[in-house]
Design an enzyme around this catalytic site. Structure first.
Site, PDB file in Angstrom:
ATOM      1  N   LYS A 101       0.907  -1.024  -0.076  1.00 42.05           N
ATOM      2  CA  LYS A 101      -0.099  -0.053  -0.107  1.00 42.05           C
ATOM      3  C   LYS A 101       0.846   1.450  -0.038  1.00 42.05           C
ATOM      4  O   LYS A 101       1.973   1.089   0.256  1.00 42.05           O
ATOM      5  CB  LYS A 101      -0.922  -0.182   1.232  1.00 42.05           C
ATOM      6  CG  LYS A 101      -0.076   0.431   2.626  1.00 42.05           C
ATOM      7  CD  LYS A 101      -0.928   0.468   3.748  1.00 42.05           C
ATOM      8  CE  LYS A 101      -0.252   0.734   5.031  1.00 42.05           C
ATOM      9  NZ  LYS A 101      -1.211   0.789   6.263  1.00 42.05           N
ATOM     10  N   THR A 160      -7.096   1.325   6.926  1.00 42.99           N
ATOM     11  CA  THR A 160      -6.250   0.260   6.497  1.00 42.99           C
ATOM     12  C   THR A 160      -6.723  -1.128   6.857  1.00 42.99           C
ATOM     13  O   THR A 160      -6.982  -1.821   5.745  1.00 42.99           O
ATOM     14  CB  THR A 160      -4.747   0.506   6.981  1.00 42.99           C
ATOM     15  OG1 THR A 160      -4.257   1.838   6.706  1.00 42.99           O
ATOM     16  CG2 THR A 160      -3.726  -0.598   6.512  1.00 42.99           C
TER      17      THR A 160
END
Length: 312
Positions: free
Chosen positions: A193, A227
């Site tokens: 990410k 997240t």
């Protein structure tokens, strides 16, 4: 260390402090912790601490600045009262994410906090799962860095989850996830990410096979929950049968608990380094206590024994 062992607690997490004291068969030292009418923090130690080995239990969680000031003033008060040694027990270390400069004209806040703790008069620090181990180097005093991964992994192992796979939500946590998976006997997957702005995350890609497996996301802390939920969604899209989450520090800032409650996460496991809100249960958040681990560490430090056995 010949002095008596004493434990004091700030207001950040009194329940954890009481649990630690109970494990040590002790009581919390008497101290007045309050606020003056002008908003300044007021501290007064009521017990005699001269010549004592004192441990101050205070995670610097929300409100971070207030709890940090309480910690600094308590350390200063104990030092001025002639305590032989003062150990700052900080289960959760605030400002840990600001451990480096990501752009020009930014502070390195984690280093500044370390300087403040040292300047206040702490002789050593006892903490758990710092966001990055490099923060230990910010201190010019001994730092004992406990890890909760073994306790979390043992809990997950006891659930007997079918066909488990441990997932790291970012490349920086691969080492943590790999140690976790070795303890529970599971496979490993990694989500890559990028974070374009603070407290926001953009999931890019995943490496590893999760189809038909029970995925366990492992991280050091859960802040906004963004997240975590994005990772869980990706795992479900890749065919994971169920998704669990584990983290040492459950910060759950802003509306994180609402976000997690609406997600497909079966359960989110955190420790009690940070006190949890009542809404945590509705969000399927389970808490396990790190009090026995901190109690054992405190006793070993007091007796000048090795802490290496606690890291296995």
């Amino acid at each position: 260390m010949d002095g008596r062992l004493l434990i004091f607690s700030g207001s950040a997490n009194t329940e954890l402090a009481k649990e630690i004291a109970t494990c040590l068969r002790m009581t919390i030292g008497r101290a007045m912790i309050g606020t003056f009418k002008n908003g300044e923090t007021r501290i007064k130690i009521h017990d005699n601490v001269r010549g004592c080995d004192v441990f101050v239990i205070q995670p610097t969680c929300t409100p971070v600045d207030h709890h940090l000031m309480e910690l600094l003033l308590m350390i200063d008060a104990l030092r001025r009262a002639s305590a032989t040694r003062v150990t700052a027990v900080i289960p959760y270390y605030g400002y840990a994410k600001q451990e480096k400069k990501t752009a020009g004209r930014e502070p390195i806040s984690a280093k500044l906090v370390a300087n403040l703790i040292c300047t206040a008069g702490a002789d050593r620090v006892l903490t758990m799962d710092l966001h990055t181990p490099a923060i230990e180097g910010f201190f010019d005093i001994p730092v004992d860095h406990l890890q909760a991964s073994a306790m979390l992994a043992d809990h997950i192992y006891g659930l007997n989850l079918p066909n488990p796979v441990v997932v790291s939500p970012d490349t920086g946590g691969v080492g943590r996830a790999n140690r976790f998976r070795e303890r529970v006997g599971a496979g490993l997957a990694i989500i890559a990410k990028q974070r374009p702005e603070p407290d926001t995350a953009e999931v890019l890609e995943m490496v590893g096979e999760v189809e038909g497996k029970t995925a366990i996301i492992v991280d050091d802390m859960i802040s906004t929950g963004g997240t975590l939920v994005e990772a869980a969604q990706m795992l479900n899209e890749r065919g994971a049968a169920k998704v669990y989450a584990c983290a040492t520090h459950g910060i759950f800032a802003a509306d994180a608990l609402e976000i997690i409650a609406k997600s497909d996460l079966v359960e989110t496991l955190v420790t009690n380094t940070i006190p949890q809100q009542a809404a945590a249960q509705a969000a399927r958040v389970r808490t396990i206590s790190v009090a026995p681990l901190f109690a054992e560490a405190i006793m070993r430090i007091h007796k000048d024994l090795s802490l290496s056995a606690l890291f296995s």
